[in-house]
Design a protein around this motif. Structure first.
Motif, PDB file in Angstrom:
ATOM      1  N   TYR A 197     -27.940  41.451  15.368  1.00 42.58           N
ATOM      2  CA  TYR A 197     -27.012  42.255  16.177  1.00 42.58           C
ATOM      3  C   TYR A 197     -25.614  42.066  15.604  1.00 42.58           C
ATOM      4  N   ALA A 198     -25.238  42.904  14.657  1.00 43.78           N
ATOM      5  CA  ALA A 198     -23.975  42.676  13.948  1.00 43.78           C
ATOM      6  C   ALA A 198     -22.861  43.609  14.410  1.00 43.78           C
ATOM      7  N   ARG A 199     -23.129  44.890  14.464  1.00 45.41           N
ATOM      8  CA  ARG A 199     -22.032  45.838  14.702  1.00 45.41           C
ATOM      9  C   ARG A 199     -22.393  46.842  15.774  1.00 45.41           C
ATOM     10  N   VAL A 200     -21.608  46.846  16.834  1.00 46.71           N
ATOM     11  CA  VAL A 200     -21.816  47.851  17.867  1.00 46.71           C
ATOM     12  C   VAL A 200     -21.233  49.177  17.374  1.00 46.71           C
ATOM     13  N   ALA A 201     -22.048  50.232  17.473  1.00 50.65           N
ATOM     14  CA  ALA A 201     -21.603  51.538  16.972  1.00 50.65           C
ATOM     15  C   ALA A 201     -20.597  52.159  17.944  1.00 50.65           C
ATOM     16  N   THR A 202     -20.967  52.200  19.208  1.00 52.08           N
ATOM     17  CA  THR A 202     -20.065  52.768  20.230  1.00 52.08           C
ATOM     18  C   THR A 202     -19.862  51.712  21.300  1.00 52.08           C
ATOM     19  N   PRO A 203     -18.703  51.078  21.309  1.00 48.90           N
ATOM     20  CA  PRO A 203     -18.504  50.023  22.298  1.00 48.90           C
ATOM     21  C   PRO A 203     -18.457  50.571  23.725  1.00 48.90           C
ATOM     22  N   LEU A 204     -18.563  49.663  24.673  1.00 46.25           N
ATOM     23  CA  LEU A 204     -18.590  50.010  26.093  1.00 46.25           C
ATOM     24  C   LEU A 204     -17.342  50.779  26.522  1.00 46.25           C
ATOM     25  N   GLY A 205     -16.180  50.378  25.987  1.00 41.30           N
ATOM     26  CA  GLY A 205     -14.932  51.046  26.375  1.00 41.30           C
ATOM     27  C   GLY A 205     -14.237  50.381  27.546  1.00 41.30           C
ATOM     28  N   GLU A 206     -14.778  49.285  28.024  1.00 40.53           N
ATOM     29  CA  GLU A 206     -14.129  48.482  29.074  1.00 40.53           C
ATOM     30  C   GLU A 206     -14.137  47.041  28.586  1.00 40.53           C
ATOM     31  N   PRO A 207     -13.140  46.228  28.974  1.00 41.22           N
ATOM     32  CA  PRO A 207     -13.059  44.892  28.380  1.00 41.22           C
ATOM     33  C   PRO A 207     -14.163  43.928  28.794  1.00 41.22           C
ATOM     34  N   TYR A 208     -14.785  44.173  29.943  1.00 44.15           N
ATOM     35  CA  TYR A 208     -15.883  43.286  30.364  1.00 44.15           C
ATOM     36  C   TYR A 208     -16.673  43.997  31.456  1.00 44.15           C
ATOM     37  N   LEU A 209     -17.813  43.424  31.794  1.00 44.82           N
ATOM     38  CA  LEU A 209     -18.609  43.920  32.913  1.00 44.82           C
ATOM     39  C   LEU A 209     -18.685  42.817  33.960  1.00 44.82           C
ATOM     40  N   THR A 225     -20.449  36.890  40.790  1.00 48.28           N
ATOM     41  CA  THR A 225     -20.451  35.569  40.150  1.00 48.28           C
ATOM     42  C   THR A 225     -20.891  35.671  38.697  1.00 48.28           C
ATOM     43  N   LEU A 226     -21.053  36.873  38.210  1.00 45.77           N
ATOM     44  CA  LEU A 226     -21.548  37.088  36.839  1.00 45.77           C
ATOM     45  C   LEU A 226     -20.592  38.009  36.077  1.00 45.77           C
ATOM     46  N   TRP A 227     -20.143  37.537  34.918  1.00 46.27           N
ATOM     47  CA  TRP A 227     -19.292  38.337  34.033  1.00 46.27           C
ATOM     48  C   TRP A 227     -19.965  38.437  32.670  1.00 46.27           C
ATOM     49  N   LEU A 228     -19.811  39.589  32.033  1.00 42.38           N
ATOM     50  CA  LEU A 228     -20.322  39.743  30.664  1.00 42.38           C
ATOM     51  C   LEU A 228     -19.225  40.312  29.782  1.00 42.38           C
ATOM     52  N   THR A 276     -10.424  37.411  26.858  1.00 46.82           N
ATOM     53  CA  THR A 276      -9.203  37.101  27.603  1.00 46.82           C
ATOM     54  C   THR A 276      -9.161  37.874  28.918  1.00 46.82           C
ATOM     55  N   ALA A 277      -9.504  39.166  28.873  1.00 48.77           N
ATOM     56  CA  ALA A 277      -9.506  39.967  30.101  1.00 48.77           C
ATOM     57  C   ALA A 277     -10.551  39.425  31.078  1.00 48.77           C
ATOM     58  N   LEU A 278     -11.707  39.020  30.524  1.00 50.71           N
ATOM     59  CA  LEU A 278     -12.769  38.460  31.364  1.00 50.71           C
ATOM     60  C   LEU A 278     -12.294  37.162  32.032  1.00 50.71           C
ATOM     61  N   ALA A 279     -11.650  36.310  31.239  1.00 52.06           N
ATOM     62  CA  ALA A 279     -11.186  35.017  31.770  1.00 52.06           C
ATOM     63  C   ALA A 279     -10.131  35.221  32.853  1.00 52.06           C
ATOM     64  N   GLN A 280      -9.280  36.230  32.666  1.00 57.61           N
ATOM     65  CA  GLN A 280      -8.260  36.501  33.686  1.00 57.61           C
ATOM     66  C   GLN A 280      -8.921  36.957  34.984  1.00 57.61           C
ATOM     67  N   ALA A 312     -10.411  33.903  36.592  1.00 57.98           N
ATOM     68  CA  ALA A 312      -9.353  33.054  37.161  1.00 57.98           C
ATOM     69  C   ALA A 312      -8.851  33.650  38.480  1.00 57.98           C
ATOM     70  N   ARG A 313      -8.697  34.971  38.525  1.00 64.87           N
ATOM     71  CA  ARG A 313      -8.250  35.620  39.777  1.00 64.87           C
ATOM     72  C   ARG A 313      -9.280  35.372  40.878  1.00 64.87           C
ATOM     73  N   HIS A 314     -10.553  35.483  40.499  1.00 61.81           N
ATOM     74  CA  HIS A 314     -11.627  35.274  41.479  1.00 61.81           C
ATOM     75  C   HIS A 314     -11.599  33.835  42.009  1.00 61.81           C
ATOM     76  N   LEU A 315     -11.438  32.871  41.100  1.00 65.10           N
ATOM     77  CA  LEU A 315     -11.450  31.465  41.519  1.00 65.10           C
ATOM     78  C   LEU A 315     -10.220  31.161  42.374  1.00 65.10           C
ATOM     79  N   HIS A 316      -9.103  31.772  42.024  1.00 63.31           N
ATOM     80  CA  HIS A 316      -7.862  31.541  42.758  1.00 63.31           C
ATOM     81  C   HIS A 316      -7.981  32.075  44.189  1.00 63.31           C
ATOM     82  N   ALA A 317      -8.647  33.236  44.314  1.00 60.92           N
ATOM     83  CA  ALA A 317      -8.758  33.878  45.629  1.00 60.92           C
ATOM     84  C   ALA A 317      -9.788  33.182  46.515  1.00 60.92           C
ATOM     85  N   ALA A 318     -10.734  32.461  45.880  1.00 59.28           N
ATOM     86  CA  ALA A 318     -11.856  31.875  46.659  1.00 59.28           C
ATOM     87  C   ALA A 318     -11.369  30.716  47.513  1.00 59.28           C
TER      88      ALA A 318
END
Ligand SMILES: Cc1cc2nc3c(=O)[nH]c(=O)nc-3n(C[C@H](O)[C@H](O)[C@H](O)COP(=O)(O)OP(=O)(O)OC[C@H]3O[C@@H](n4cnc5c(N)ncnc54)[C@H](O)[C@@H]3O)c2cc1C
Length: 277
Positions: A225-237, A243-246, A264-268, A271-277
């Motif tokens: 799995y080397a190169r995605v031809a058409t990326p998702l277009g969003e920074p994460y799912l 409780t699950l991020w991809l 980085t977008a996923l981690a932010q 972090a927002r989720h953990l801060h709000a919990a």
């Protein structure tokens, strides 16, 4: 950002057999790299935009960024399931329980772990990710240098780079990395790596003007799995159960910098989720 270390005649050499170089276009990426600039060099490859590399190998950069973090490497997660409010992961070194789960492997591998009936699996499976067969080869001494790197749209070897010309590399042998085109890689994907090296070495040798039997080292690596031809277009799912991020390069583009932006977008978000919990 992988570096294969190989012992040849008693000396250890590195080959960047994954990402070849990376760009720094996003000012936030530049800022994040400031503390680890010692692990980065500029590859004098003649390209207009600076080509950055890890030094002494590409893996030096993620290693520097991960310094001080509690990371367990070489542990494959083989299965996962929800267990009450936690995630239960199976691994070769025993079970792991986690309240939050972040998955950043290639999308098809994430889909396989989540199971086909997971609501995110269709999105993950819809991304076509092309394979890349890669040859690493070393020749004695300083070969004539026909090019630092060469790309082709039509040849079986779509990219050839003189890996030993990168900064901070061990001198002594001229080392090359060659990547097969997506079509050639797909056609030969299930061949044994030893056979692939035999098949690819003459192609490389012809391109650089060397005799194949003068190579002192040749090995192939299969990136399924080397190169995605058409990326998702969003920074994460993020799954609805929250409780699950991809994330990963398949979100924004098959590039180191895009992988960092996704992470980085996923981690932010986490972090927002953990801060709000
Ligand atoms: C051959 C090749 C050449 C490339 N050249 C360039 C280039 O020149 N410039 C550029 O910018 N980008 C290049 N790229 C792309 C770049 O390498 C990627 O975009 C980037 O490394 C992706 O980072 P990532 O963290 O999303 O995924 P990855 O680096 O793929 O990391 C995913 C991790 O998940 C782990 N994993 C998978 N399954 C499991 C499991 N079940 N349990 C535990 N761990 C698991 C894997 O071992 C891996 O470490 C290249 C890629 C390839 C393959």
């Amino acid at each position: 950002m992988a570096t294969r270390r190989v012992e040849i005649a008693g000396t250890t050499y590195g080959f960047d057999h994954g990402a070849q170089y990376f760009t720094i276009r996003d000012p936030e990426f530049r800022h994040a790299l400031l503390p680890v600039m010692g692990a980065i060099g500029v590859w004098a490859d003649g390209a207009g935009e600076p080509s950055f590399v890890g030094q002494p190998g590409m893996s030096s950069l993620p290693k520097a960024l991960a310094d001080g973090l509690d990371i367990h490497q070489g542990v494959e997660i083989t299965a996962l399931r929800r267990a009450g409010s936690a995630w239960h992961l199976e691994s070769g070194s025993g079970p792991i329980l986690a309240r939050h789960l972040v998955m950043t492997m290639p999308a098809p591998q994430a889909s396989r772990l989540l199971g086909l009936d997971h609501p995110l699996s269709p999105s993950l499976d819809s991304l076509g990710i092309a394979p890349c067969l890669t040859l690493m080869a070393a020749f004695p001494g300083e070969l004539p240098r026909p090019f630092i790197h060469l790309s082709s749209e039509t040849e079986p070897l779509a990219w050839i780079a003189q890996d030993s010309s990168k900064p901070g590399r061990h001198a002594g042998l001229t080392r090359w990395v060659a990547q097969a085109s997506p079509d050639w890689s797909a056609a030969h994907l299930d061949e044994l790596p030893e056979n692939l090296a035999v098949r690819m070495l003459p192609l490389l040798a012809a391109a650089i003007g060397a005799e194949p039997d003068t190579a002192v080292y040749a090995a192939a690596h299969r990136w399924r799995y080397a190169r995605v031809a058409t990326p998702l277009g969003e920074p994460y799912l993020r799954a609805d159960d929250s409780t699950l991020w991809l994330g990963g390069d398949w979100c924004l583009g098959a590039r180191v910098e895009a992988a960092w932006q996704s992470g980085t977008a996923l981690a932010q978000s986490l972090a927002r989720h953990l801060h709000a919990a």
